[in-house]
Design an enzyme around this catalytic site. Structure first.
Site, PDB file in Angstrom:
ATOM      1  CG  PHE A  12     -13.774   6.765  -6.445  1.00  0.00           C
ATOM      2  CD1 PHE A  12     -13.814   6.016  -7.597  1.00  0.00           C
ATOM      3  CD2 PHE A  12     -13.669   6.105  -5.227  1.00  0.00           C
ATOM      4  CE1 PHE A  12     -13.756   4.633  -7.553  1.00  0.00           C
ATOM      5  CE2 PHE A  12     -13.602   4.721  -5.170  1.00  0.00           C
ATOM      6  CZ  PHE A  12     -13.646   3.980  -6.331  1.00  0.00           C
TER       7      PHE A  12
ATOM      8  CD  GLN B  69     -12.035   4.801   4.326  1.00  0.00           C
ATOM      9  OE1 GLN B  69     -11.398   4.164   3.495  1.00  0.00           O
ATOM     10  NE2 GLN B  69     -12.206   6.100   4.253  1.00  0.00           N
TER      11      GLN B  69
ATOM     12  CG  HIS C 167     -16.079   0.952   1.401  1.00  0.00           C
ATOM     13  ND1 HIS C 167     -17.329   0.990   0.811  1.00  0.00           N
ATOM     14  CD2 HIS C 167     -15.201   1.311   0.445  1.00  0.00           C
ATOM     15  CE1 HIS C 167     -17.189   1.347  -0.461  1.00  0.00           C
ATOM     16  NE2 HIS C 167     -15.913   1.554  -0.701  1.00  0.00           N
TER      17      HIS C 167
ATOM     18  CG  LEU D 286     -15.299  -2.780  -1.267  1.00  0.00           C
ATOM     19  CD1 LEU D 286     -15.613  -2.067   0.030  1.00  0.00           C
ATOM     20  CD2 LEU D 286     -14.007  -2.256  -1.865  1.00  0.00           C
TER      21      LEU D 286
ATOM     22  CD  GLU E 207     -16.110   6.055  -2.569  1.00  0.00           C
ATOM     23  OE1 GLU E 207     -15.771   5.560  -1.487  1.00  0.00           O
ATOM     24  OE2 GLU E 207     -15.664   7.114  -3.009  1.00  0.00           O
TER      25      GLU E 207
ATOM     26  NE  ARG F 251     -14.229   4.729   0.316  1.00  0.00           N
ATOM     27  CZ  ARG F 251     -13.203   4.091  -0.211  1.00  0.00           C
ATOM     28  NH1 ARG F 251     -12.172   3.754   0.534  1.00  0.00           N
ATOM     29  NH2 ARG F 251     -13.198   3.786  -1.487  1.00  0.00           N
TER      30      ARG F 251
ATOM     31  CG  HIS G 118     -12.318  -0.303   2.877  1.00  0.00           C
ATOM     32  ND1 HIS G 118     -12.300  -1.437   2.096  1.00  0.00           N
ATOM     33  CD2 HIS G 118     -11.874   0.702   2.091  1.00  0.00           C
ATOM     34  CE1 HIS G 118     -11.863  -1.122   0.882  1.00  0.00           C
ATOM     35  NE2 HIS G 118     -11.576   0.168   0.860  1.00  0.00           N
TER      36      HIS G 118
ATOM     37  NE  ARG H 145      -7.852   4.462   1.863  1.00  0.00           N
ATOM     38  CZ  ARG H 145      -8.434   3.892   0.795  1.00  0.00           C
ATOM     39  NH1 ARG H 145      -8.366   4.452  -0.403  1.00  0.00           N
ATOM     40  NH2 ARG H 145      -9.099   2.762   0.925  1.00  0.00           N
TER      41      ARG H 145
HETATM   42  C1  FAD Z   1     -11.537  -5.035  -1.342  1.00  0.00           C
HETATM   43  C2  FAD Z   1     -10.686  -3.801  -1.353  1.00  0.00           C
HETATM   44  C3  FAD Z   1     -10.785  -2.899  -2.389  1.00  0.00           C
HETATM   45  C4  FAD Z   1      -9.995  -1.750  -2.411  1.00  0.00           C
HETATM   46  N1  FAD Z   1     -10.099  -0.887  -3.457  1.00  0.00           N
HETATM   47  C5  FAD Z   1      -9.289   0.197  -3.511  1.00  0.00           C
HETATM   48  C6  FAD Z   1      -9.307   1.070  -4.629  1.00  0.00           C
HETATM   49  O1  FAD Z   1     -10.029   0.875  -5.605  1.00  0.00           O
HETATM   50  N2  FAD Z   1      -8.487   2.139  -4.626  1.00  0.00           N
HETATM   51  C7  FAD Z   1      -7.644   2.395  -3.593  1.00  0.00           C
HETATM   52  O2  FAD Z   1      -6.911   3.382  -3.656  1.00  0.00           O
HETATM   53  N3  FAD Z   1      -7.599   1.572  -2.521  1.00  0.00           N
HETATM   54  C8  FAD Z   1      -8.389   0.478  -2.460  1.00  0.00           C
HETATM   55  N4  FAD Z   1      -8.326  -0.351  -1.381  1.00  0.00           N
HETATM   56  C9  FAD Z   1      -7.282  -0.135  -0.371  1.00  0.00           C
HETATM   57  C10 FAD Z   1      -5.937  -0.614  -0.918  1.00  0.00           C
HETATM   58  O3  FAD Z   1      -6.141  -1.677  -1.799  1.00  0.00           O
HETATM   59  C11 FAD Z   1      -5.010  -1.063   0.198  1.00  0.00           C
HETATM   60  O4  FAD Z   1      -4.922  -0.069   1.168  1.00  0.00           O
HETATM   61  C12 FAD Z   1      -3.620  -1.324  -0.368  1.00  0.00           C
HETATM   62  O5  FAD Z   1      -3.693  -2.190  -1.470  1.00  0.00           O
HETATM   63  C13 FAD Z   1      -2.665  -1.869   0.666  1.00  0.00           C
HETATM   64  O6  FAD Z   1      -1.461  -2.166   0.009  1.00  0.00           O
HETATM   65  P1  FAD Z   1      -0.150  -2.516   0.796  1.00  0.00           P
HETATM   66  O7  FAD Z   1       0.933  -2.688  -0.219  1.00  0.00           O
HETATM   67  O8  FAD Z   1       0.063  -1.549   1.874  1.00  0.00           O
HETATM   68  O9  FAD Z   1      -0.460  -3.912   1.497  1.00  0.00           O
HETATM   69  P2  FAD Z   1      -1.170  -5.247   0.969  1.00  0.00           P
HETATM   70  O10 FAD Z   1      -1.460  -5.230  -0.463  1.00  0.00           O
HETATM   71  O11 FAD Z   1      -2.257  -5.527   1.914  1.00  0.00           O
HETATM   72  O12 FAD Z   1      -0.018  -6.317   1.179  1.00  0.00           O
HETATM   73  C14 FAD Z   1       0.468  -6.662   2.457  1.00  0.00           C
HETATM   74  C15 FAD Z   1       1.625  -7.608   2.271  1.00  0.00           C
HETATM   75  O13 FAD Z   1       2.254  -7.838   3.516  1.00  0.00           O
HETATM   76  C16 FAD Z   1       2.477  -9.205   3.703  1.00  0.00           C
HETATM   77  N5  FAD Z   1       2.494  -9.489   5.140  1.00  0.00           N
HETATM   78  C17 FAD Z   1       1.626  -9.034   6.090  1.00  0.00           C
HETATM   79  N6  FAD Z   1       1.993  -9.496   7.293  1.00  0.00           N
HETATM   80  C18 FAD Z   1       3.112 -10.240   7.112  1.00  0.00           C
HETATM   81  C19 FAD Z   1       3.950 -10.980   7.960  1.00  0.00           C
HETATM   82  N7  FAD Z   1       3.724 -11.086   9.288  1.00  0.00           N
HETATM   83  N8  FAD Z   1       4.991 -11.619   7.415  1.00  0.00           N
HETATM   84  C20 FAD Z   1       5.242 -11.571   6.087  1.00  0.00           C
HETATM   85  N9  FAD Z   1       4.474 -10.887   5.236  1.00  0.00           N
HETATM   86  C21 FAD Z   1       3.424 -10.229   5.743  1.00  0.00           C
HETATM   87  C22 FAD Z   1       1.338  -9.886   2.968  1.00  0.00           C
HETATM   88  O14 FAD Z   1       1.671 -11.195   2.632  1.00  0.00           O
HETATM   89  C23 FAD Z   1       1.230  -8.973   1.740  1.00  0.00           C
HETATM   90  O15 FAD Z   1       2.161  -9.357   0.770  1.00  0.00           O
HETATM   91  C24 FAD Z   1      -9.102  -1.498  -1.347  1.00  0.00           C
HETATM   92  C25 FAD Z   1      -8.995  -2.406  -0.312  1.00  0.00           C
HETATM   93  C26 FAD Z   1      -9.790  -3.532  -0.299  1.00  0.00           C
HETATM   94  C27 FAD Z   1      -9.667  -4.460   0.877  1.00  0.00           C
END
Ligand code: FAD
Length: 589
Positions: A118, A245, A247, A257, A260, A291, A360, A402
């Site tokens: 990666f 960031q 991507h 997306l 990578e 990135r 991203h 990141r």
């Molecule tokens: C397409 C994609 C691919 C990715 N691939 C990778 C990867 O391979 N490896 C890697 O390390 N990272 C990757 N990332 C980044 C990583 O996935 C995210 O940064 C990470 O999953 C975020 O997790 P989180 O638990 O912080 O929030 P999220 O998984 O985004 O969850 C947010 C939560 O908050 C809740 N929420 C938000 N606002 C409110 C509100 N007002 N009221 C109630 N609930 C709310 C939502 O319902 C959800 O449950 C990727 C991101 C994307 C978009």
């Protein structure tokens, strides 16, 4: 509008990887409510594709210290090194723990967890000589290209097992902070339109990122930066918001997306002459550069006329996977192969995938210490009863940029630490502190004002202009002049927001109302990004200023904190970067 009050020990806002990993720590007798505006399994974590990093060394020699160095360098030396060391060291345990929880990782033929390359993850070419040239290393553990899906399901099952209570489609509108302590949150039950108060001893924000502030993004529709906006409005600072960031490989025009992992498995970026142009920008690691660097390279190729012009005049570059064996596409990259076909009608076995940089990830967010406690000033003073983890938080392990696969790692390391810290806090005799009298007033007034609005502005139009503006004025390359334009545009959009008229004025399942509340969050987050970016007169990581093209450690090796207090514009102040063993050096790949 009915109001219901729930009394729980812990409320977790967000059920992505960070929220769920924390929830796994909260066991009976403690009660825990997890609130999510979408069904927990639709959280954006489920869309993560490529992998989660840990120096397991299953494929080749690796060490957590090399991982830590890569992360510091990837962060353009803005990441806090104590937190980075802790994360990279704990990564190995965290992956084994996930395996024991039941996460279905892809395997090597000898049964151990498979790992792949990666961007920005390297090892010394000669492991015996730490100063030898750094070459790409296989460090990303994965479940094909559906790693987040596997992780989210695993964590959800484990949280359910503990008796955590889920409140799905509850939209949090406000945090209750009174006399210096956090006492709960206010949420709108989307189904009924009622307001609920969650009165808690401890609150954890795990609401993810804000990609929807921009027009082209890889983020889900729910990625509207709610958690950041909610605390910002309550006078809690946000950290390093200028670092957004991009991507490098989003599907052209759509932003969906293409992981990578495609380059990790051997994919190559090409311009209109077929030239593998990354060789010019990062001679050693080429397509596996971090990135920020790859995104700038793509935009530069396009600006200098080497992009590929589509029939409609838009320009992109190609991601070439045509030389990869069928087995790699089928077994390692099935999801993205399908995306190219489904969204653009492109068969990656025969054609290059048209791509462009896509917004991203949020490097900045709610400032926390390594135990997820929200800290509110330059001395890292914690606020009682409040935690944050995951993309919404800024620990800061990602600094100015990141590395891929370090976010999923951040979730499981710091989500767990936040959960443990909360349990410790509960055990130390924490109580429910009294709720202030007007606890729902703020949310109720906003909702009523929106539902009875008599203006003529359309919500979708205001949002679109915001997203276009951010793309144009606060994008991959920035200038003071452009960002000033954004400041004016924001003032204009805020006025228009006050005149929004909703088509749906009902209470049950009023998704338009939710979108209007989200738009206010987008505006607040855009404000924090733009002002923070305007103030930082240097180029570092993802913050590339054409009017200040160099990194300036003397003046700018520090974290931005932005806070809204009584002034007309937000107030900006700074705090030092924590450096343990890696002195800043020039960042070349
Ligand atoms: C397409 C994609 C691919 C990715 N691939 C990778 C990867 O391979 N490896 C890697 O390390 N990272 C990757 N990332 C980044 C990583 O996935 C995210 O940064 C990470 O999953 C975020 O997790 P989180 O638990 O912080 O929030 P999220 O998984 O985004 O969850 C947010 C939560 O908050 C809740 N929420 C938000 N606002 C409110 C509100 N007002 N009221 C109630 N609930 C709310 C939502 O319902 C959800 O449950 C990727 C991101 C994307 C978009």
């Amino acid at each position: 509008m009915e109001v219901r009050v729930h009394t729980v020990d812990v409320v977790i806002v967000g059920s992505g990887g960070a929220g769920l990993r924390a929830a796994v720590e909260i066991k009976p007798p403690y009660t825990c409510a997890v609130l999510s505006k979408v069904h927990p399994l639709r959280s954006h974590t489920g869309a993560a594709q490529g992998g989660v990093s840990a120096a397991l060394g299953n494929e080749e020699e690796d060490s957590w210290e090399w991982h830590a160095y890569d992360t510091v360098k990837g962060s353009d030396f803005l990441g806090d090194q104590d937190a980075i060391e802790l994360m990279c060291q704990d990564a190995i345990r965290a992956i084994i723990e996930l395996e024991h929880m039941g996460m279905p990782f892809s395997r090597r033929s000898d049964g151990r967890i498979a790992q792949r390359r990666f961007g920005g993850h390297t090892r010394p070419e000669n492991p015996a000589d730490p100063h030898s040239k750094r070459i790409p290393v296989r460090r990303a553990c994965h479940s094909a290209d559906r790693t987040g899906h596997a992780m989210l399901h695993t964590l959800y099952e484990n949280a359910l097992k503990n008796g955590v209570r889920f409140f799905s489609e509850f939209f949090v509108t406000d945090v209750i902070v009174h006399n210096g302590s956090c006492r709960g949150v206010v949420a709108l039950d989307i189904r009924s339109g009622d307001l609920h108060v969650f009165h808690a001893k401890a609150v954890l924000f795990a609401t993810g990122g804000y990609g929807r502030v921009y027009q082209v993004t890889s983020n889900a529709h729910a990625g509207t930066g709610d958690g950041m906006a909610i605390v910002y409005r309550r006078g809690i600072p946000l950290e390093d918001m200028e670092f957004v960031q991009f991507h490098p490989t989003g599907l052209w025009k759509l932003g969906v997306l293409i992981s990578e992992a495609a380059r990790g498995e051997g994919g190559i970026l090409r311009n209109k002459h077929g030239e593998p142009f990354m060789e010019r920008y990062a001679p050693t690691v080429k397509d596996l550069a971090p990135r920020d660097l790859v995104s700038r390279a793509i935009i530069t190729e396009i600006r200098e006329g080497r992009g590929i012009e589509a029939r409609d005049g838009t320009v992109y570059v190609g991601l070439d996977l045509t030389h990869l064996p069928e087995s790699v596409l089928r077994e390692k990259l099935p999801e993205i192969t399908g995306f190219a076909q489904m969204y653009l009608g492109v068969n990656p076995r025969r054609e290059w995938i048209p791509i462009q940089p896509t917004v991203h990830y949020a490097m900045g967010g709610i400032p926390t210490d390594v135990d997820g406690r929200v800290v509110i000033d330059e001395h890292n003073t914690p606020i009682r009863g409040m935690w944050a983890a995951g993309e919404v938080a800024c620990v800061s392990v990602h600094g100015a940029n990141r590395l891929g696969t370090n976010s999923l790692l951040d979730l499981i390391v710091f989500g767990r630490r936040a959960g443990k810290s909360i349990v410790e806090y509960l055990g130390s005799g924490a109580t429910w502190e009294e709720l202030p009298a007007d606890v729902i007033e703020f949310s109720r007034t906003r909702i009523e004002r929106l539902r009875s609005g008599h203006g003529h502005e359309r919500l979708a139009l205001v949002r679109k202009e915001l997203q276009k503006g951010m793309m144009e004025y606060v994008g991959v390359f920035r200038t003071g002049h452009d960002m000033q334009q954004m400041v004016s545009l924001l003032a204009d959009l805020r006025e228009r927001y006050a005149r929004i008229r909703l088509q749906d004025t009902g209470s049950t399942f009023n998704t338009e109302l939710v979108e209007a509340l989200e738009l206010e969050n987008l505006l607040d987050v855009a404000e924090a990004i733009t002002y923070s970016a305007l103030n930082r007169t240097e180029t570092r990581g993802a913050h590339a200023r054409e009017d200040y093209p160099n990194r300036d450690d003397e003046n700018w090796l520090k974290h931005t904190l932005i806070v809204r207090d009584s002034g007309a514009a937000p107030r900006i102040f700074y705090k030092p970067v924590r450096i343990t063993r890696y002195r800043p050096v020039e960042r070349v790949y």
